[in-house]
Every structure is written in C-alpha cells, then in structure tokens.
Design a protein around this motif. Structure first.
Motif, PDB file in Angstrom:
ATOM      1  N   UNK A  17       0.814  -1.210   0.000  1.00  0.00           N
ATOM      2  CA  UNK A  17       0.000   0.000   0.000  1.00  0.00           C
ATOM      3  C   UNK A  17       0.853   1.268   0.000  1.00  0.00           C
ATOM      4  N   UNK A  18       2.136   1.125   0.221  1.00  0.00           N
ATOM      5  CA  UNK A  18       3.013   2.293   0.320  1.00  0.00           C
ATOM      6  C   UNK A  18       2.990   3.159  -0.914  1.00  0.00           C
ATOM      7  N   UNK A  19       2.993   2.536  -2.096  1.00  0.00           N
ATOM      8  CA  UNK A  19       2.983   3.295  -3.340  1.00  0.00           C
ATOM      9  C   UNK A  19       1.710   4.103  -3.505  1.00  0.00           C
ATOM     10  N   UNK A  20       0.579   3.488  -3.130  1.00  0.00           N
ATOM     11  CA  UNK A  20      -0.700   4.187  -3.227  1.00  0.00           C
ATOM     12  C   UNK A  20      -0.724   5.392  -2.300  1.00  0.00           C
ATOM     13  N   UNK A  21      -0.221   5.195  -1.079  1.00  0.00           N
ATOM     14  CA  UNK A  21      -0.184   6.281  -0.104  1.00  0.00           C
ATOM     15  C   UNK A  21       0.630   7.458  -0.646  1.00  0.00           C
ATOM     16  N   UNK A  22       1.772   7.165  -1.235  1.00  0.00           N
ATOM     17  CA  UNK A  22       2.625   8.219  -1.792  1.00  0.00           C
ATOM     18  C   UNK A  22       1.950   8.949  -2.930  1.00  0.00           C
ATOM     19  N   UNK A  23       1.232   8.203  -3.759  1.00  0.00           N
ATOM     20  CA  UNK A  23       0.554   8.823  -4.897  1.00  0.00           C
ATOM     21  C   UNK A  23      -0.543   9.773  -4.440  1.00  0.00           C
ATOM     22  N   UNK A 191     -14.015  16.468 -12.115  1.00  0.00           N
ATOM     23  CA  UNK A 191     -13.167  15.891 -11.078  1.00  0.00           C
ATOM     24  C   UNK A 191     -13.992  15.071 -10.096  1.00  0.00           C
ATOM     25  N   UNK A 192     -15.166  15.601  -9.739  1.00  0.00           N
ATOM     26  CA  UNK A 192     -16.030  14.874  -8.815  1.00  0.00           C
ATOM     27  C   UNK A 192     -16.436  13.518  -9.362  1.00  0.00           C
ATOM     28  N   UNK A 193     -16.827  13.486 -10.631  1.00  0.00           N
ATOM     29  CA  UNK A 193     -17.241  12.228 -11.258  1.00  0.00           C
ATOM     30  C   UNK A 193     -16.061  11.247 -11.341  1.00  0.00           C
ATOM     31  N   UNK A 194     -14.883  11.778 -11.726  1.00  0.00           N
ATOM     32  CA  UNK A 194     -13.711  10.914 -11.854  1.00  0.00           C
ATOM     33  C   UNK A 194     -13.236  10.418 -10.495  1.00  0.00           C
ATOM     34  N   UNK A 195     -13.297  11.293  -9.488  1.00  0.00           N
ATOM     35  CA  UNK A 195     -12.874  10.894  -8.143  1.00  0.00           C
ATOM     36  C   UNK A 195     -13.773   9.783  -7.608  1.00  0.00           C
ATOM     37  N   UNK A 200     -14.301   4.020  -6.077  1.00  0.00           N
ATOM     38  CA  UNK A 200     -14.916   2.697  -6.235  1.00  0.00           C
ATOM     39  C   UNK A 200     -13.845   1.659  -6.556  1.00  0.00           C
ATOM     40  N   UNK A 201     -12.884   2.046  -7.392  1.00  0.00           N
ATOM     41  CA  UNK A 201     -11.791   1.142  -7.742  1.00  0.00           C
ATOM     42  C   UNK A 201     -10.910   0.851  -6.535  1.00  0.00           C
ATOM     43  N   UNK A 202     -10.609   1.903  -5.756  1.00  0.00           N
ATOM     44  CA  UNK A 202      -9.765   1.729  -4.569  1.00  0.00           C
ATOM     45  C   UNK A 202     -10.430   0.804  -3.563  1.00  0.00           C
ATOM     46  N   UNK A 203     -11.735   0.994  -3.341  1.00  0.00           N
ATOM     47  CA  UNK A 203     -12.451   0.138  -2.390  1.00  0.00           C
ATOM     48  C   UNK A 203     -12.389  -1.317  -2.829  1.00  0.00           C
ATOM     49  N   UNK A 204     -12.535  -1.555  -4.134  1.00  0.00           N
ATOM     50  CA  UNK A 204     -12.469  -2.912  -4.655  1.00  0.00           C
ATOM     51  C   UNK A 204     -11.067  -3.492  -4.481  1.00  0.00           C
ATOM     52  N   UNK A 205     -10.024  -2.620  -4.608  1.00  0.00           N
ATOM     53  CA  UNK A 205      -8.635  -3.057  -4.442  1.00  0.00           C
ATOM     54  C   UNK A 205      -8.374  -3.485  -3.007  1.00  0.00           C
ATOM     55  N   UNK A 206      -9.020  -2.819  -2.053  1.00  0.00           N
ATOM     56  CA  UNK A 206      -8.800  -3.127  -0.639  1.00  0.00           C
ATOM     57  C   UNK A 206      -9.563  -4.379  -0.181  1.00  0.00           C
ATOM     58  N   UNK A 207     -10.497  -4.867  -0.988  1.00  0.00           N
ATOM     59  CA  UNK A 207     -11.319  -6.007  -0.578  1.00  0.00           C
ATOM     60  C   UNK A 207     -10.494  -7.237  -0.183  1.00  0.00           C
ATOM     61  N   UNK A 208      -9.464  -7.633  -0.976  1.00  0.00           N
ATOM     62  CA  UNK A 208      -8.658  -8.796  -0.563  1.00  0.00           C
ATOM     63  C   UNK A 208      -7.963  -8.577   0.784  1.00  0.00           C
ATOM     64  N   UNK A 209      -7.553  -7.346   1.073  1.00  0.00           N
ATOM     65  CA  UNK A 209      -6.891  -7.065   2.350  1.00  0.00           C
ATOM     66  C   UNK A 209      -7.842  -7.305   3.516  1.00  0.00           C
ATOM     67  N   UNK A 210      -9.119  -6.975   3.323  1.00  0.00           N
ATOM     68  CA  UNK A 210     -10.113  -7.196   4.369  1.00  0.00           C
ATOM     69  C   UNK A 210     -10.291  -8.685   4.631  1.00  0.00           C
ATOM     70  N   UNK A 211     -10.313  -9.473   3.552  1.00  0.00           N
ATOM     71  CA  UNK A 211     -10.458 -10.923   3.692  1.00  0.00           C
ATOM     72  C   UNK A 211      -9.261 -11.508   4.446  1.00  0.00           C
TER      73      UNK A 211
END
Length: 251
Positions: A17-23, A191-195, A200-211
């Motif tokens: 997750x470090x790279x995402x945090x930096x971005x 920007x609002x629409x793109x954000x 939604x993509x980020x939440x889906x990326x975090x799903x495996x971490x929750x499992x």
C-alpha cells in the motif's frame, strides 16, 4: 506463532500500500491543501449542479447565495427556495399553480418581449423590488410564502432590502474575488465524477486485504467463538474441521 504470522502479513500489506499512499499524498499536496482542494471541488460541483438544474447562471447564483448568507439564510434553504420559485413561476406562466394569484396581485411580469418566460435572476430581483415597497410585513411574508413555500419567510429579510442592495452584495463578492469562474466549475464537476470512479476502484482493491485481515484475526478469536457455541454448533464445527483436514490430506 500466530502473532508472528499476522505481523509478517501486515508488513507485506503496508509495503504493497506504500505506493498508493505516496501517490495520494502527492496528488493532494498535504492535508491542509487537500482539505481546501476538496472543499473547493465540492462547492464548485454543487454550484454547477444547482445552476444547471434551475437554469440560473453560475455567477448570479453565487451572488444570490452570498446575499442570502449575509441575511442569515443557509445555502440549503436558499437553494430549495429558489427551486420552488423556479417551478411556481413556470406554472404561473402557463396559467396554473399555487403562486398564480400572488404573482397577479404583485403585478410581476413573467414574459419577456418575445413571449418567453423571463430568467429566474430577473424575476427574483423584481420580486425583491416589489417586496421592498410593500408596506405591511405580514403581506411580505404572505406573498413570499406563496412564491417560495415555507422557505419564503426566511428569505423575506434579504428580499425586502431591494434589488440594489442584493446587487451590491454581489459586487462585494466579486471584489473579494469570491466568484468561482465557469471553467473551475466545469472542471470540478468532472473531477467529482472521476474521483467517485477512482474511489470505487480503490475500495475494490482493498477487498482482498479485508479478507486476509479477517482470516488472520480468526486465529485470536477462535477459542472464544468456540466457547460460545452450543453442543450442536460445536459438533458441526468439529465435523467441518475434520472434513477439511481429510480433503487437505487427499490433496
């Protein structure tokens, strides 16, 4: 052993997750600037949507909102009042609606020289001009209620000041550099629409971490969970573990 396993897994998770945090940190440029940017984006996005919905120019809308706030009316109340005013003047223009008689009583001209309904901005200023010379306060409240519904009573203080006072507050906002330009509003809506899409993509990326986290924490809570089982539940649990071990042995 179980704690060591959890610790190692968390270290791997932090690393990935470090790279995402930096971005994200680079994108918003620090917490303070990020909060300011988010506030600007939300404000501009809301102005754009209300402006488009009611057919009021974004600059006029911001000036009216500023005048309303200076008169003690919050934005949500003002936006709702303006929405109801837009609908009721349109209904009256077509000869129907709750405000028809009040508009006739006020002598408010709804049509322009070409027979089309006049802009909401012009009509609002005309209403202000009429209410500013209305003698009885009770009549101002009554007429405002007909035009703006329950929010009308809260708008009376602003409207009775007259159109020149309202325009003056608009010029004050302009002098402060407080009018967000159209380009910023359009960009903020995009920007609002793109954000929203990115989140939604980020939440889906975090799903495996929750499992993974849920499975790892199960090591620490298994004994307590088993202690709370009934005999029947415990028998099913033991049977399930046994069957799982048999399948693993076969594999």
């Amino acid at each position: 052993k179980a704690f060591s396993s959890v610790s190692k897994s968390m270290d791997r998770l932090k690393s990935s997750m470090g790279g995402l945090k930096g971005a994200v940190a680079g994108l918003i440029g620090g917490a303070g600037l990020g909060a300011l940017a988010l506030d600007l984006r939300n404000t501009a996005d809301q102005i754009g949507k209300v402006s488009a919905r009611l057919g009021v120019g974004s600059a006029d809308l911001q000036k009216f909102q500023f005048a309303a706030m200076k008169s003690g009316v919050d934005l949500r109340t003002f936006n709702m009042a303006l929405q109801r005013f837009t609908r009721r003047t349109s209904e009256a223009f077509h000869g129907t609606g709750e405000a028809k008689d009040a508009i006739a009583e006020m002598g408010l001209e709804l049509s322009d020289s070409e027979g089309n309904i006049r802009s909401v901005s012009d009509l609002l200023l005309d209403v202000s001009a009429i209410l500013s010379i209305t003698k009885e306060q009770s009549d101002r409240v009554r007429l405002a209620f007909k035009l703006f519904d329950s929010e009308g009573a809260k708008l009376v203080h602003m409207l009775q000041l007259g159109p020149e006072a309202i325009k003056g507050m608009g010029r004050e906002l302009e002098a402060l550099g407080g009018v967000i330009n159209e380009d910023t509003i359009v960009a903020s809506e995009q920007l609002g629409d793109r954000w929203d899409m990115i989140m939604k993509k980020v939440k889906n990326t975090f799903a495996p971490a929750i499992i993974v986290a849920n499975d790892l924490l199960g090591v620490f809570t298994q004994e307590a969970e088993m202690a709370g089982m009934t005999s029947e539940q415990l028998e099913k649990h033991i049977t399930g573990v046994r069957d799982s071990l048999i399948e693993k042995k076969k594999a």
